[in-house]
Design an enzyme around this catalytic site. Sequence first.
Site, PDB file in Angstrom:
ATOM      1  N   HIS A  54       0.850  -1.197   0.000  1.00  0.00           N
ATOM      2  CA  HIS A  54       0.000   0.000   0.000  1.00  0.00           C
ATOM      3  C   HIS A  54       0.891   1.254   0.000  1.00  0.00           C
ATOM      4  CE1 HIS A  54      -2.456   3.110   2.046  1.00  0.00           C
ATOM      5  NE2 HIS A  54      -3.480   2.522   1.465  1.00  0.00           N
ATOM      6  N   PRO A  55       0.394   2.392  -0.501  1.00  0.00           N
ATOM      7  CA  PRO A  55       1.230   3.606  -0.573  1.00  0.00           C
ATOM      8  C   PRO A  55       1.793   4.121   0.749  1.00  0.00           C
ATOM      9  CG  PRO A  55      -0.627   3.820  -2.045  1.00  0.00           C
ATOM     10  CD  PRO A  55      -0.852   2.554  -1.274  1.00  0.00           C
ATOM     11  N   ARG A  56       1.289   3.670   1.898  1.00  0.00           N
ATOM     12  CA  ARG A  56       1.891   4.088   3.167  1.00  0.00           C
ATOM     13  C   ARG A  56       3.045   3.180   3.572  1.00  0.00           C
ATOM     14  NH1 ARG A  56      -1.114   6.092   8.395  1.00  0.00           N
ATOM     15  NH2 ARG A  56       1.104   6.408   8.871  1.00  0.00           N
ATOM     16  N   LYS A  57       3.324   2.149   2.775  1.00  0.00           N
ATOM     17  CA  LYS A  57       4.404   1.231   3.101  1.00  0.00           C
ATOM     18  C   LYS A  57       5.701   1.685   2.421  1.00  0.00           C
ATOM     19  CE  LYS A  57       1.474  -1.255   5.383  1.00  0.00           C
ATOM     20  NZ  LYS A  57       0.236  -0.470   5.245  1.00  0.00           N
ATOM     21  N   VAL A  58       6.805   1.005   2.732  1.00  0.00           N
ATOM     22  CA  VAL A  58       8.106   1.383   2.168  1.00  0.00           C
ATOM     23  C   VAL A  58       8.198   0.948   0.708  1.00  0.00           C
ATOM     24  CG1 VAL A  58      10.607   1.244   2.462  1.00  0.00           C
ATOM     25  CG2 VAL A  58       9.124   1.127   4.464  1.00  0.00           C
TER      26      VAL A  58
END
Length: 388
Positions: free
Chosen positions: A188-192
């Site tokens: 997901h876009p909040r992950k690295v």
Amino acid sequence: MNKRKMIQIATPKMGEEEWQALREPIETGWLTQGPKVAAFENEFARYHQVKHALATTSCTTALHLALLAVGVKTGDAVIVPSFTWVATANAVEYCGGIPVFCDIDPYTYNIDPASARTKIEESIKKGLKVTAIIPVHLFGLYADMEAILELAGEYNLKVVEDAACASGALYHGKTAGTLGDVGCFSFHPRKVLVTGEGGMCTTNDDELAIRINCLRNHGASVSEEQRHHGNAPYLLPEFNVLGYNYRMTDLQGALGLIQLKRLEGFISERDYWARYYDQKLAGLEWLRIPARPEGCKVSWQAYVCMVDEKKAPLSRNRLMEYLQENGISTRPGTQAVHMLGYYQDKYNLRDEDYPIAKDVYEHSIALPLHNCMQAEDYKYIISILRRL
């Protein structure tokens, strides 16, 4: 209101190489799961030192597949930390299982093995069959897997690692997703490591890999790619089990290949700025910086602090409002799932049942930490906090 550009809580680092990587799937017309997904899986498995990596549509679906594969059935109890994203518990519900919440360590925010043991024993006394435990490696910090594996061995539990936040994290030299029966990751876009949506199951168990591969593809006996390149691509596969359409697209696989090459650099950069935060925030007695247990390499999905409201000039919520007004986006660490309406109503839970999870939910704050930030952003955040 500060007029500077908002510093977002998270922004994925994408560039020309990712843009170009999308060309081949588009030009060949192979958009669903295919050669790019297969290549991503192979590289992800190699990086994480695991035999099998199987891409999915999200970490939520990866968790669902993992729990089904290890044998969670209707009525089975699964131990879940209360402080986690709701998907961890939801995946148990999808299997017809019962999520049995336990409390967390107040410093690492990860599952507390002692609380997990208590909940296992309470569940057994109630006549429940406890099948699995889900340690969550929250914010990129590995859970206490030595204690969890000892607990699992004692009670004959399957271990499904929720490594949604932990691509590249290490525990005494072992990569996330390799110590339990199955590991589950998020992109997901909040992950690295980012592919938009998307997830991955990892395992060293050949039989579990076969089950997960079948279940993610409608229950088909062979994958679309295997059929396409086989001797009889015009014949449909057999469907002997109820499966799901949890397949990653080749567009995501192409992005994942590029992002994986950048992962070590992403983590190193985040670690540098996490240490900068550590140094500059150490003097604020009302703000507790994240823990760094020995033997762990943190992949820093988020930089989560605790606000001591007895000493702080503002409450946690007012602090988030103040930072937002000054162009700094923040969030609570994550959710205390036992405080959510669905779980309170279904299982007759109270906020106070898991006091540490409740306290961390109400007083944690995630500061911006991602690979699109500049040095001036970090310095600005420190200056605004110190202004208090």
